[in-house]
Structure formats: C-alpha cells, structure tokens
Design a protein around this motif. Structure first.
Motif, PDB file in Angstrom:
ATOM      1  N   HIS A  49       0.831  -1.209   0.000  1.00  0.00           N
ATOM      2  CA  HIS A  49       0.000   0.000   0.000  1.00  0.00           C
ATOM      3  C   HIS A  49       0.865   1.258   0.000  1.00  0.00           C
ATOM      4  O   HIS A  49       0.648   2.170  -0.806  1.00  0.00           O
ATOM      5  CB  HIS A  49      -0.934  -0.011   1.217  1.00  0.00           C
ATOM      6  CG  HIS A  49      -1.711   1.252   1.394  1.00  0.00           C
ATOM      7  ND1 HIS A  49      -2.772   1.572   0.580  1.00  0.00           N
ATOM      8  CD2 HIS A  49      -1.563   2.278   2.267  1.00  0.00           C
ATOM      9  CE1 HIS A  49      -3.255   2.751   0.964  1.00  0.00           C
ATOM     10  NE2 HIS A  49      -2.542   3.185   1.986  1.00  0.00           N
ATOM     11  N   PHE A  50       1.852   1.304   0.884  1.00  0.00           N
ATOM     12  CA  PHE A  50       2.695   2.493   0.969  1.00  0.00           C
ATOM     13  C   PHE A  50       3.652   2.622  -0.218  1.00  0.00           C
ATOM     14  O   PHE A  50       3.996   3.732  -0.619  1.00  0.00           O
ATOM     15  CB  PHE A  50       3.477   2.513   2.279  1.00  0.00           C
ATOM     16  CG  PHE A  50       2.635   2.909   3.457  1.00  0.00           C
ATOM     17  CD1 PHE A  50       1.909   4.086   3.467  1.00  0.00           C
ATOM     18  CD2 PHE A  50       2.556   2.085   4.562  1.00  0.00           C
ATOM     19  CE1 PHE A  50       1.128   4.440   4.540  1.00  0.00           C
ATOM     20  CE2 PHE A  50       1.781   2.432   5.649  1.00  0.00           C
ATOM     21  CZ  PHE A  50       1.054   3.612   5.644  1.00  0.00           C
ATOM     22  N   MET A  51       4.071   1.501  -0.801  1.00  0.00           N
ATOM     23  CA  MET A  51       4.942   1.563  -1.978  1.00  0.00           C
ATOM     24  C   MET A  51       4.171   2.134  -3.175  1.00  0.00           C
ATOM     25  O   MET A  51       4.718   2.907  -3.946  1.00  0.00           O
ATOM     26  CB  MET A  51       5.491   0.184  -2.338  1.00  0.00           C
ATOM     27  CG  MET A  51       6.510  -0.338  -1.376  1.00  0.00           C
ATOM     28  SD  MET A  51       8.072   0.490  -1.563  1.00  0.00           S
ATOM     29  CE  MET A  51       9.133  -0.683  -0.768  1.00  0.00           C
ATOM     30  N   LYS A  52       2.904   1.740  -3.319  1.00  0.00           N
ATOM     31  CA  LYS A  52       2.098   2.260  -4.427  1.00  0.00           C
ATOM     32  C   LYS A  52       1.893   3.770  -4.294  1.00  0.00           C
ATOM     33  O   LYS A  52       1.799   4.468  -5.295  1.00  0.00           O
ATOM     34  CB  LYS A  52       0.750   1.555  -4.483  1.00  0.00           C
ATOM     35  CG  LYS A  52       0.810   0.195  -5.100  1.00  0.00           C
ATOM     36  CD  LYS A  52      -0.566  -0.418  -5.202  1.00  0.00           C
ATOM     37  CE  LYS A  52      -0.477  -1.804  -5.824  1.00  0.00           C
ATOM     38  NZ  LYS A  52      -1.801  -2.451  -5.870  1.00  0.00           N
ATOM     39  N   GLN A  53       1.787   4.252  -3.069  1.00  0.00           N
ATOM     40  CA  GLN A  53       1.597   5.686  -2.843  1.00  0.00           C
ATOM     41  C   GLN A  53       2.921   6.442  -2.803  1.00  0.00           C
ATOM     42  O   GLN A  53       2.927   7.650  -2.606  1.00  0.00           O
ATOM     43  CB  GLN A  53       0.833   5.915  -1.546  1.00  0.00           C
ATOM     44  CG  GLN A  53      -0.584   5.424  -1.596  1.00  0.00           C
ATOM     45  CD  GLN A  53      -1.341   5.746  -0.330  1.00  0.00           C
ATOM     46  OE1 GLN A  53      -0.778   6.210   0.655  1.00  0.00           O
ATOM     47  NE2 GLN A  53      -2.637   5.513  -0.348  1.00  0.00           N
ATOM     48  N   ASP A  54       4.025   5.739  -2.971  1.00  0.00           N
ATOM     49  CA  ASP A  54       5.371   6.320  -2.955  1.00  0.00           C
ATOM     50  C   ASP A  54       5.620   7.123  -1.670  1.00  0.00           C
ATOM     51  O   ASP A  54       6.092   8.257  -1.682  1.00  0.00           O
ATOM     52  CB  ASP A  54       5.582   7.199  -4.196  1.00  0.00           C
ATOM     53  CG  ASP A  54       7.045   7.445  -4.479  1.00  0.00           C
ATOM     54  OD1 ASP A  54       7.866   6.570  -4.122  1.00  0.00           O
ATOM     55  OD2 ASP A  54       7.380   8.504  -5.040  1.00  0.00           O
ATOM     56  N   LYS A  55       5.296   6.507  -0.530  1.00  0.00           N
ATOM     57  CA  LYS A  55       5.431   7.157   0.773  1.00  0.00           C
ATOM     58  C   LYS A  55       6.785   6.906   1.438  1.00  0.00           C
ATOM     59  O   LYS A  55       7.064   7.465   2.477  1.00  0.00           O
ATOM     60  CB  LYS A  55       4.327   6.668   1.720  1.00  0.00           C
ATOM     61  CG  LYS A  55       2.945   7.019   1.284  1.00  0.00           C
ATOM     62  CD  LYS A  55       2.636   8.454   1.555  1.00  0.00           C
ATOM     63  CE  LYS A  55       1.182   8.730   1.215  1.00  0.00           C
ATOM     64  NZ  LYS A  55       0.820  10.096   1.424  1.00  0.00           N
ATOM     65  N   PHE A  56       7.615   6.021   0.862  1.00  0.00           N
ATOM     66  CA  PHE A  56       8.875   5.666   1.497  1.00  0.00           C
ATOM     67  C   PHE A  56      10.048   6.300   0.772  1.00  0.00           C
ATOM     68  O   PHE A  56      10.092   6.339  -0.463  1.00  0.00           O
ATOM     69  CB  PHE A  56       9.077   4.146   1.494  1.00  0.00           C
ATOM     70  CG  PHE A  56       8.111   3.394   2.343  1.00  0.00           C
ATOM     71  CD1 PHE A  56       7.914   3.739   3.666  1.00  0.00           C
ATOM     72  CD2 PHE A  56       7.414   2.328   1.832  1.00  0.00           C
ATOM     73  CE1 PHE A  56       7.026   3.050   4.451  1.00  0.00           C
ATOM     74  CE2 PHE A  56       6.534   1.621   2.611  1.00  0.00           C
ATOM     75  CZ  PHE A  56       6.330   1.978   3.927  1.00  0.00           C
ATOM     76  N   SER A  57      11.025   6.760   1.550  1.00  0.00           N
ATOM     77  CA  SER A  57      12.272   7.229   0.964  1.00  0.00           C
ATOM     78  C   SER A  57      13.093   6.026   0.517  1.00  0.00           C
ATOM     79  O   SER A  57      12.752   4.882   0.802  1.00  0.00           O
ATOM     80  CB  SER A  57      13.056   8.041   1.992  1.00  0.00           C
ATOM     81  OG  SER A  57      13.506   7.186   3.035  1.00  0.00           O
ATOM     82  N   LYS A  58      14.192   6.279  -0.172  1.00  0.00           N
ATOM     83  CA  LYS A  58      15.060   5.195  -0.633  1.00  0.00           C
ATOM     84  C   LYS A  58      15.619   4.414   0.555  1.00  0.00           C
ATOM     85  O   LYS A  58      15.691   3.186   0.528  1.00  0.00           O
ATOM     86  CB  LYS A  58      16.203   5.784  -1.486  1.00  0.00           C
ATOM     87  CG  LYS A  58      17.225   4.777  -1.936  1.00  0.00           C
ATOM     88  CD  LYS A  58      16.659   3.810  -2.942  1.00  0.00           C
ATOM     89  CE  LYS A  58      17.779   2.936  -3.484  1.00  0.00           C
ATOM     90  NZ  LYS A  58      17.456   1.558  -3.546  1.00  0.00           N
ATOM     91  N   LEU A  59      16.005   5.118   1.620  1.00  0.00           N
ATOM     92  CA  LEU A  59      16.517   4.435   2.816  1.00  0.00           C
ATOM     93  C   LEU A  59      15.448   3.558   3.446  1.00  0.00           C
ATOM     94  O   LEU A  59      15.726   2.436   3.867  1.00  0.00           O
ATOM     95  CB  LEU A  59      17.025   5.450   3.844  1.00  0.00           C
ATOM     96  CG  LEU A  59      18.332   6.153   3.521  1.00  0.00           C
ATOM     97  CD1 LEU A  59      18.617   7.239   4.560  1.00  0.00           C
ATOM     98  CD2 LEU A  59      19.463   5.157   3.476  1.00  0.00           C
ATOM     99  N   ALA A  60      14.233   4.067   3.503  1.00  0.00           N
ATOM    100  CA  ALA A  60      13.139   3.279   4.087  1.00  0.00           C
ATOM    101  C   ALA A  60      12.856   2.048   3.234  1.00  0.00           C
ATOM    102  O   ALA A  60      12.619   0.956   3.764  1.00  0.00           O
ATOM    103  CB  ALA A  60      11.888   4.130   4.233  1.00  0.00           C
ATOM    104  N   GLN A  61      12.880   2.200   1.917  1.00  0.00           N
ATOM    105  CA  GLN A  61      12.644   1.057   1.029  1.00  0.00           C
ATOM    106  C   GLN A  61      13.724  -0.006   1.211  1.00  0.00           C
ATOM    107  O   GLN A  61      13.423  -1.196   1.238  1.00  0.00           O
ATOM    108  CB  GLN A  61      12.611   1.512  -0.427  1.00  0.00           C
ATOM    109  CG  GLN A  61      11.382   2.320  -0.773  1.00  0.00           C
ATOM    110  CD  GLN A  61      11.395   2.811  -2.204  1.00  0.00           C
ATOM    111  OE1 GLN A  61      12.205   2.381  -3.011  1.00  0.00           O
ATOM    112  NE2 GLN A  61      10.495   3.730  -2.518  1.00  0.00           N
TER     113      GLN A  61
END
Length: 127
Positions: A49-61
């Motif tokens: 859900h959060f990946m589709k909304q692009d809510k994570f920074s590169k570090l978080a991903q």
C-alpha cells in the motif's frame, strides 16, 4: 539504513500475534492461532500500500526490503518456541503432522520455482 523497516515489522508482528491470541481464545485453544501468518499478510499488504503511494524514501525502502527478507526466519523462530512443548506432549499425531508438512514443503519448492521466474534461466537449467 535497515532500522526503517523495524517499526512496520514490529507493528505487523504485534497485531498478528494479538489477533492470533484472540482467535485462539475464541476457538477454545490455549495458544496463538495463525498469528504469524496474519502478521506476514499484514506486512505484505501495508508495504504494498505504501509503496504504491510512494510514501517511502530510498533508505526506508532498503530497510523494508531487508526486514521483509529477514521476517520469515525471525518470526517463525519466535513462534516455534511458543508451542514446542505442547506439540511434543500432544503425542505422535502432532509430530507426524509437522513432519508431513515439512516433507511436503520440500517437494513443493521445485514445483513452485518452475511456475515463475525468468524463462531464460529456466532454459539454462534444463541444459
């Protein structure tokens, strides 16, 4: 930085364990019923859900990818220690059920690996 995935991982494990304990009490079983599976399902759904909304920074991903890979062995080890004594005292049927599940999983891995994957890799394995 791998610390970013820990919050989501721990939240999913906590909620899954809580629901599994409640489900166990409702069913009259004095143990956690399906908590680990529910926690893994929650982790997949929340991260997707959060990946589709692009809510994570590169570090978080990167942290989430790391902990998603580590999640299954860690949580299974944590859950396994909960009911070892109950399974052993449950008699031969509990041991037989566990053994059959493990053997079936070993046979299922090659079948599942053929379903997906890169067609070029599958061709190379056949040669």
């Amino acid at each position: 930085m791998v610390i970013y995935g820990v919050t989501i991982l721990s939240f999913c494990f906590f909620v899954g364990t809580l629901i599994g304990d409640i489900l166990g009490k409702v069913l009259g079983v004095n143990s956690n019923v399906g908590g680990v599976g529910l926690a893994m399902l929650f982790l997949v759904l929340i991260v997707e859900h959060f990946m589709k909304q692009d809510k994570f920074s590169k570090l978080a991903q990167d942290g989430i990818k790391f902990w998603s890979g580590m999640y299954i062995p860690i949580v299974v080890a944590m859950a396994a220690q909960q009911n070892v004594v109950a399974a052993v005292t449950g008699g031969p049927m509990a041991i037989l059920a566990g053994t059959v599940a493990v053997v079936a999983s070993f046979f299922a891995v090659p079948l599942i690996s053929k379903i997906g994957g890169n067609p070029d890799t599958n061709k190379a394995q056949k040669l």
